[in-house]
Design a protein around this motif. Sequence first.
Motif, PDB file in Angstrom:
ATOM      1  N   GLY A 143      15.974  -7.859  -0.585  1.00  0.00           N
ATOM      2  CA  GLY A 143      16.227  -8.604   0.630  1.00  0.00           C
ATOM      3  C   GLY A 143      14.986  -9.258   1.184  1.00  0.00           C
ATOM      4  O   GLY A 143      13.870  -9.057   0.704  1.00  0.00           O
ATOM      5  N   SER A 144      15.178 -10.052   2.221  1.00  0.00           N
ATOM      6  CA  SER A 144      14.062 -10.756   2.837  1.00  0.00           C
ATOM      7  C   SER A 144      13.314  -9.838   3.800  1.00  0.00           C
ATOM      8  O   SER A 144      13.859  -8.856   4.304  1.00  0.00           O
ATOM      9  CB  SER A 144      14.577 -11.985   3.590  1.00  0.00           C
ATOM     10  OG  SER A 144      15.456 -11.585   4.627  1.00  0.00           O
ATOM     11  N   LEU A 145      12.053 -10.166   4.042  1.00  0.00           N
ATOM     12  CA  LEU A 145      11.230  -9.483   5.022  1.00  0.00           C
ATOM     13  C   LEU A 145      10.835 -10.505   6.087  1.00  0.00           C
ATOM     14  O   LEU A 145      10.369 -11.587   5.758  1.00  0.00           O
ATOM     15  CB  LEU A 145       9.965  -8.899   4.386  1.00  0.00           C
ATOM     16  CG  LEU A 145      10.147  -7.806   3.338  1.00  0.00           C
ATOM     17  CD1 LEU A 145       8.800  -7.457   2.705  1.00  0.00           C
ATOM     18  CD2 LEU A 145      10.770  -6.565   3.957  1.00  0.00           C
ATOM     19  N   VAL A 146      11.001 -10.151   7.355  1.00  0.00           N
ATOM     20  CA  VAL A 146      10.675 -11.071   8.435  1.00  0.00           C
ATOM     21  C   VAL A 146       9.876 -10.328   9.499  1.00  0.00           C
ATOM     22  O   VAL A 146      10.325  -9.303  10.033  1.00  0.00           O
ATOM     23  CB  VAL A 146      11.947 -11.669   9.077  1.00  0.00           C
ATOM     24  CG1 VAL A 146      11.556 -12.626  10.204  1.00  0.00           C
ATOM     25  CG2 VAL A 146      12.784 -12.396   8.027  1.00  0.00           C
ATOM     26  N   LEU A 180       8.898  -0.232   0.264  1.00  0.00           N
ATOM     27  CA  LEU A 180       8.159  -1.135   1.126  1.00  0.00           C
ATOM     28  C   LEU A 180       6.737  -0.621   1.192  1.00  0.00           C
ATOM     29  O   LEU A 180       6.517   0.572   1.454  1.00  0.00           O
ATOM     30  CB  LEU A 180       8.742  -1.168   2.547  1.00  0.00           C
ATOM     31  CG  LEU A 180      10.017  -1.953   2.814  1.00  0.00           C
ATOM     32  CD1 LEU A 180      10.329  -1.909   4.298  1.00  0.00           C
ATOM     33  CD2 LEU A 180       9.903  -3.380   2.323  1.00  0.00           C
ATOM     34  N   VAL A 181       5.764  -1.499   0.955  1.00  0.00           N
ATOM     35  CA  VAL A 181       4.361  -1.094   0.913  1.00  0.00           C
ATOM     36  C   VAL A 181       3.576  -1.897   1.937  1.00  0.00           C
ATOM     37  O   VAL A 181       3.655  -3.136   1.965  1.00  0.00           O
ATOM     38  CB  VAL A 181       3.759  -1.302  -0.495  1.00  0.00           C
ATOM     39  CG1 VAL A 181       2.326  -0.771  -0.546  1.00  0.00           C
ATOM     40  CG2 VAL A 181       4.611  -0.613  -1.560  1.00  0.00           C
ATOM     41  N   GLU A 222      -0.205  -7.619   5.102  1.00  0.00           N
ATOM     42  CA  GLU A 222       1.136  -7.943   4.604  1.00  0.00           C
ATOM     43  C   GLU A 222       1.917  -6.683   4.275  1.00  0.00           C
ATOM     44  O   GLU A 222       1.357  -5.593   4.104  1.00  0.00           O
ATOM     45  CB  GLU A 222       1.043  -8.839   3.366  1.00  0.00           C
ATOM     46  CG  GLU A 222       0.322  -8.198   2.205  1.00  0.00           C
ATOM     47  CD  GLU A 222       0.142  -9.151   1.033  1.00  0.00           C
ATOM     48  OE1 GLU A 222       0.939 -10.096   0.890  1.00  0.00           O
ATOM     49  OE2 GLU A 222      -0.791  -8.937   0.249  1.00  0.00           O
ATOM     50  N   VAL A 223       3.224  -6.860   4.187  1.00  0.00           N
ATOM     51  CA  VAL A 223       4.145  -5.839   3.693  1.00  0.00           C
ATOM     52  C   VAL A 223       4.934  -6.458   2.557  1.00  0.00           C
ATOM     53  O   VAL A 223       5.394  -7.612   2.661  1.00  0.00           O
ATOM     54  CB  VAL A 223       5.087  -5.337   4.800  1.00  0.00           C
ATOM     55  CG1 VAL A 223       6.177  -4.428   4.218  1.00  0.00           C
ATOM     56  CG2 VAL A 223       4.308  -4.613   5.887  1.00  0.00           C
ATOM     57  N   VAL A 224       5.081  -5.709   1.447  1.00  0.00           N
ATOM     58  CA  VAL A 224       5.834  -6.210   0.294  1.00  0.00           C
ATOM     59  C   VAL A 224       6.970  -5.255  -0.035  1.00  0.00           C
ATOM     60  O   VAL A 224       6.906  -4.060   0.265  1.00  0.00           O
ATOM     61  CB  VAL A 224       4.936  -6.394  -0.949  1.00  0.00           C
ATOM     62  CG1 VAL A 224       3.812  -7.375  -0.661  1.00  0.00           C
ATOM     63  CG2 VAL A 224       4.383  -5.063  -1.428  1.00  0.00           C
ATOM     64  N   ALA A 225       8.018  -5.798  -0.649  1.00  0.00           N
ATOM     65  CA  ALA A 225       9.152  -5.019  -1.129  1.00  0.00           C
ATOM     66  C   ALA A 225       9.112  -4.995  -2.650  1.00  0.00           C
ATOM     67  O   ALA A 225       9.115  -6.050  -3.289  1.00  0.00           O
ATOM     68  CB  ALA A 225      10.464  -5.619  -0.638  1.00  0.00           C
ATOM     69  N   ARG A 267       7.786 -10.587   0.415  1.00  0.00           N
ATOM     70  CA  ARG A 267       6.587 -10.195   1.151  1.00  0.00           C
ATOM     71  C   ARG A 267       6.507 -11.013   2.422  1.00  0.00           C
ATOM     72  O   ARG A 267       7.080 -12.098   2.520  1.00  0.00           O
ATOM     73  CB  ARG A 267       5.319 -10.348   0.310  1.00  0.00           C
ATOM     74  CG  ARG A 267       4.941 -11.774  -0.061  1.00  0.00           C
ATOM     75  CD  ARG A 267       3.591 -11.783  -0.819  1.00  0.00           C
ATOM     76  NE  ARG A 267       3.642 -11.106  -2.086  1.00  0.00           N
ATOM     77  CZ  ARG A 267       2.783 -10.164  -2.468  1.00  0.00           C
ATOM     78  NH1 ARG A 267       1.805  -9.780  -1.642  1.00  0.00           N
ATOM     79  NH2 ARG A 267       2.872  -9.602  -3.646  1.00  0.00           N
ATOM     80  N   THR A 268       5.799 -10.484   3.407  1.00  0.00           N
ATOM     81  CA  THR A 268       5.608 -11.214   4.652  1.00  0.00           C
ATOM     82  C   THR A 268       4.273 -10.819   5.252  1.00  0.00           C
ATOM     83  O   THR A 268       3.792  -9.694   5.047  1.00  0.00           O
ATOM     84  CB  THR A 268       6.743 -10.928   5.659  1.00  0.00           C
ATOM     85  OG1 THR A 268       6.602 -11.788   6.790  1.00  0.00           O
ATOM     86  CG2 THR A 268       6.725  -9.495   6.136  1.00  0.00           C
TER      87      THR A 268
END
Length: 341
Positions: free
Chosen positions: A33-36, A302-303, A310-313, A328-329
């Motif tokens: 999924g998306s990260l916002v 999630l890291v 940033e946070v990435v999936a 990532r966002t």
Amino acid sequence: MRLLVGGYTADMEGTAGGIGLLTAGDADATAAGSLVWRGTAVAAPSPSWIARHPTLDVVYATLEGAGAVQAFTAYGADAWKPLGEPVPVGAASCHILVGRERLFVTCWGDGRVVQLDLDAEGRLRRAVTADAASDPYAGYDEHARVSHAHQSIVVAPGVVATTDMGFDLVRFWRTGSGAPRLLQEVTMPRGCGPRHGILHPSGHLYIVAELSCELFVLAPDETGTWGVVGGTPLGSGTLDGDTAAELAPSRDGTVLYAGVRGSNTIAVLRVTGEGETVTPLALVEAQVDWPRHHLVLPDGLLVAGQRSDEVVALPVDPRGVPGRARARTEVPSPTCLLPLA
């Protein structure tokens, strides 16, 4: 999924504005999924660790640079406000364990373990400091070492374990309405730096050592006395100077994930036997700089990359090994991820 994000603000050389808000995918928070990034939910100075009350819409944050802890209450879907003033606890407060009636705070700077009572609305009340630790290796070094308490873990009803990176100890406490009472100490290998741990469904306590990048397995014997019963390096690919960070289990408890800062990797370990045996499975790129914290999703991780903002999936394959980032966002100086729903 909605998540609160702890982070470092300017007082800890970070770029966060306080506790932030992140949304991940749909309600089930999949790695695809998306990260916002939704911005700052409430201003606070370096809320490096955040934890939620088990029944109230209240969260607690360590204000690490200030050596304090503060409560925040929800008002509206994504709005939070302070619930009382910050309470000083000790230097570099870095972790909170929350129960219905009290919470534990551990302080990296001076090794303090502090218990605070909570009222019916979740406000912070009376604080008592547990007995200070003594270095079991005193005299081995030219200069005296400093206690660095780092995390608290519930291991049985009314019993909490705390890690001490500075003195290489895991300490066990009886908790209640009075001051915590020390039950036992387990001395770990000198210089390993026990940081974070989890209690496995098998009853084994897994402790990740920050400085030696190892995983130790602890268990109680027939008398209830805890001791080290196993362990393993996190992986052959870790480098000199690497430091381990967060430890988290897969949802079925068969795989463990440990973040490794420096080489910026995720160590994947397999749990076998009755939980007493843990072996390295893989060491993969975290795909962020300084993987400070990570959270297990139904199909991935999630890291939080503290230094890459940033946070990435990361999705995982059928073995439980993370693959290339799906999303990532940008997130300012993230240090902790707390799911809300």
